[in-house]
Scaffold this motif. Structure first.
Motif, PDB file in Angstrom:
ATOM      1  N   GLY A  82      -5.702  -5.532  -2.521  1.00 41.38           N
ATOM      2  CA  GLY A  82      -5.867  -4.078  -2.516  1.00 41.38           C
ATOM      3  C   GLY A  82      -7.008  -3.638  -3.402  1.00 41.38           C
ATOM      4  O   GLY A  82      -7.821  -2.774  -3.040  1.00 41.38           O
ATOM      5  N   LEU A  92      -8.087   1.583   2.512  1.00 39.16           N
ATOM      6  CA  LEU A  92      -6.875   0.758   2.488  1.00 39.16           C
ATOM      7  C   LEU A  92      -6.316   0.573   3.892  1.00 39.16           C
ATOM      8  O   LEU A  92      -5.638  -0.433   4.168  1.00 39.16           O
ATOM      9  CB  LEU A  92      -5.832   1.411   1.581  1.00 39.16           C
ATOM     10  N   ASP A  93      -6.611   1.488   4.789  1.00 40.30           N
ATOM     11  CA  ASP A  93      -6.107   1.385   6.161  1.00 40.30           C
ATOM     12  C   ASP A  93      -6.519   0.084   6.823  1.00 40.30           C
ATOM     13  O   ASP A  93      -5.779  -0.468   7.650  1.00 40.30           O
ATOM     14  CB  ASP A  93      -6.613   2.564   7.006  1.00 40.30           C
ATOM     15  N   LEU A  96      -4.079  -2.627   5.607  1.00 40.31           N
ATOM     16  CA  LEU A  96      -2.749  -2.434   6.178  1.00 40.31           C
ATOM     17  C   LEU A  96      -2.738  -2.743   7.669  1.00 40.31           C
ATOM     18  O   LEU A  96      -1.753  -3.266   8.200  1.00 40.31           O
ATOM     19  CB  LEU A  96      -2.280  -0.999   5.921  1.00 40.31           C
ATOM     20  N   SER A 139       2.503  -4.723   1.627  1.00 41.24           N
ATOM     21  CA  SER A 139       1.686  -3.517   1.823  1.00 41.24           C
ATOM     22  C   SER A 139       1.769  -2.620   0.601  1.00 41.24           C
ATOM     23  O   SER A 139       0.758  -2.070   0.143  1.00 41.24           O
ATOM     24  CB  SER A 139       2.154  -2.751   3.060  1.00 41.24           C
ATOM     25  N   ALA A 143      -1.192  -1.458  -1.875  1.00 44.35           N
ATOM     26  CA  ALA A 143      -1.431  -0.035  -2.131  1.00 44.35           C
ATOM     27  C   ALA A 143      -1.484   0.232  -3.637  1.00 44.35           C
ATOM     28  O   ALA A 143      -2.313   1.023  -4.105  1.00 44.35           O
ATOM     29  CB  ALA A 143      -0.349   0.812  -1.476  1.00 44.35           C
ATOM     30  N   ASP A 144      -0.613  -0.430  -4.405  1.00 40.80           N
ATOM     31  CA  ASP A 144      -0.650  -0.281  -5.857  1.00 40.80           C
ATOM     32  C   ASP A 144      -1.976  -0.776  -6.422  1.00 40.80           C
ATOM     33  O   ASP A 144      -2.588  -0.140  -7.283  1.00 40.80           O
ATOM     34  CB  ASP A 144       0.506  -1.049  -6.501  1.00 40.80           C
ATOM     35  N   TYR A 146      -4.799  -0.990  -4.837  1.00 38.30           N
ATOM     36  CA  TYR A 146      -5.867  -0.092  -4.389  1.00 38.30           C
ATOM     37  C   TYR A 146      -5.931   1.146  -5.277  1.00 38.30           C
ATOM     38  O   TYR A 146      -7.010   1.562  -5.723  1.00 38.30           O
ATOM     39  CB  TYR A 146      -5.598   0.305  -2.940  1.00 38.30           C
TER      40      TYR A 146
END
Length: 415
Positions: A82, A92-93, A96, A139, A143-144, A146
């Motif tokens: 991330g 980030l998309d 994911l 995921s 996210a964290d 990122y």
């Protein structure tokens, strides 16, 4: 929840390396951001992520359907992935989406292998739930990572803007500034203006000016360095956001010559505080390009006083109110080329009053008012000391002595 049949994880492990390659190929084909050779640190990161995901998932299968999806031992891998997306400038998309592609390919292959291994319908459902819960977990870890990297990058960028602002204000050589900017992946605009906000910004000002630009504090003053400040739309934007801050906007120059803009903004602020720029008084920001002639005159106040003694001597003996009224009338009369009606409109008086005052002025100044050189010096002097700008917004009646429109220091010449 029931148990998986013995040996299920070993059955699923067959062909795991081939599955990893299939996932990597599918990601490259379906996620445009990753449609490039998996080489270097990028390629190693993707492969490590796929291998770790598959290995950890099989460990969960071995533990059984009731096992908690503990990511503690591999979470750091996905946090780093991330973070890497931020450093690479990607959304980030993309990552994911890659996880979803991997989950789809994995379920197709592993679900088929589980069915051949004798897993019943209930077991397949449990396996699917376990897989997608695991994907949700990795995921969330990415996210964290990122979000953490975004925070760090934002902090780095803010510190870079501060550093560049300090360098621009102090006159650091252009090569050093350019190197610092390029190291931080920042490109300075070709032309910039120095903006001085005295006494530092209020609580709302920084958010109103969150433009991503070099800035710094010097003493109690706050400085911004903005590109394209001469553009009408940018100027309007600045005027709205700097309203009431007492700001001064220097000229827009090549950024390598930004000290010119700094010096002019500093001088204009000092002249304004000393009362030598009456036309610029008020809550609106002062754009120095609008007051070039005034700044020239303010550069040497002693010269202005000498000119006042020479040209405005006939007004010296008059009472202050009369002197102010006649000086204001003289300025408008000179600037409007003696057009009585326009002078009357500007001063909110009757044309006959204009005629009477001009008669008084002719008695005081005599043939001086017919001398082109004297008329030029008088208008220049009165503009600098009174601050009225004929043709601009008219002042209401009775406002002769309000700040910025009343007589300046040059209107009270000594004998």
């Amino acid at each position: 929840m029931g148990k998986f049949p013995p040996g299920l994880s070993e059955s699923l492990a067959h062909g795991l390396e081939q599955l990893g390659e299939e996932i990597i190929a599918a990601i490259a084909a379906e996620v445009p951001a990753y449609a490039r050779p998996l080489e270097g640190s990028f390629g190693r990161g993707v492969r490590r992520g796929v291998e770790e995901a598959l290995a950890r998932f099989l460990a969960l299968v071995e533990a059984g359907p009731g096992a908690a999806g503990d990511l503690a031992t591999s979470r750091d891998v996905y946090v780093r992935l991330g973070r890497g997306e931020v450093r690479a400038g990607r959304s980030l998309d993309n990552l994911l989406s890659a996880y979803r592609v991997g989950a789809r390919i994995s379920w197709r292959r592993l679900g088929e292998a589980a069915r051949h291994a004798g897993l019943d319908a209930g077991g397949l459902v449990a396996l699917a739930e376990m897989m997608f819960a695991y994907i949700d977990g990795i995921s969330a870890a990415s996210a964290d990572g990122y979000a953490l990297a975004q925070f760090e990058v934002a902090g780095e960028r803010e510190r870079l803007w501060d550093r560049l602002g300090e360098m621009l204000l102090s006159g650091t050589d252009a090569a050093t500034i350019e190197h610092a900017a390029s190291t931080g992946a920042v490109r300075l605009p070709e032309r910039m203006a120095a903006v001085l906000v005295p006494e530092g910004p209020d609580e709302q000002l920084p958010s109103r000016l969150s433009t991503g630009c070099p800035r710094t504090s010097h003493g109690s003053d706050f400085w911004l360095f903005l590109g394209d400040a001469q553009e009408p739309s940018r100027r309007l934007w600045l005027a709205e956001r700097l309203a009431g801050a007492g700001a001064v906007v220097g000229p827009c120059v090549a950024w390598q010559q930004i000290t010119t803009s700094v010096e002019r903004a500093s001088f204009a602020r000092a002249a304004l505080l000393a009362g030598r720029l009456p036309a610029a008084a008020g809550p609106e920001p002062l754009f120095t390009d609008d007051h070039l002639a005034d700044l020239v005159l303010a550069r040497d106040p002693g010269l202005l006083d000498d000119l006042a003694r020479r040209r405005l001597g006939p007004l010296a003996a008059l009472p202050e109110r009369t002197r102010s009224r006649l000086a204001e009338t003289l300025l408008c009369w000179l600037a409007l080329h003696g057009q009585r009606r326009l002078v009357a409109e500007r001063l909110h008086i009757h044309p006959q009053t204009v005629r009477y005052r001009v008669g008084q002025l002719r008695e005081l100044f005599g043939t001086t008012l017919d001398d082109p050189e004297a008329r030029f010096e008088l208008e220049l002097l009165l503009r600098a000391t009174i601050g009225l700008r004929p043709g601009g917004p008219a002042e209401p009646p009775g406002s002769e002595n309000t700040p910025g429109t009343g007589p300046g220091p040059g209107i009270s010449p000594g004998p």
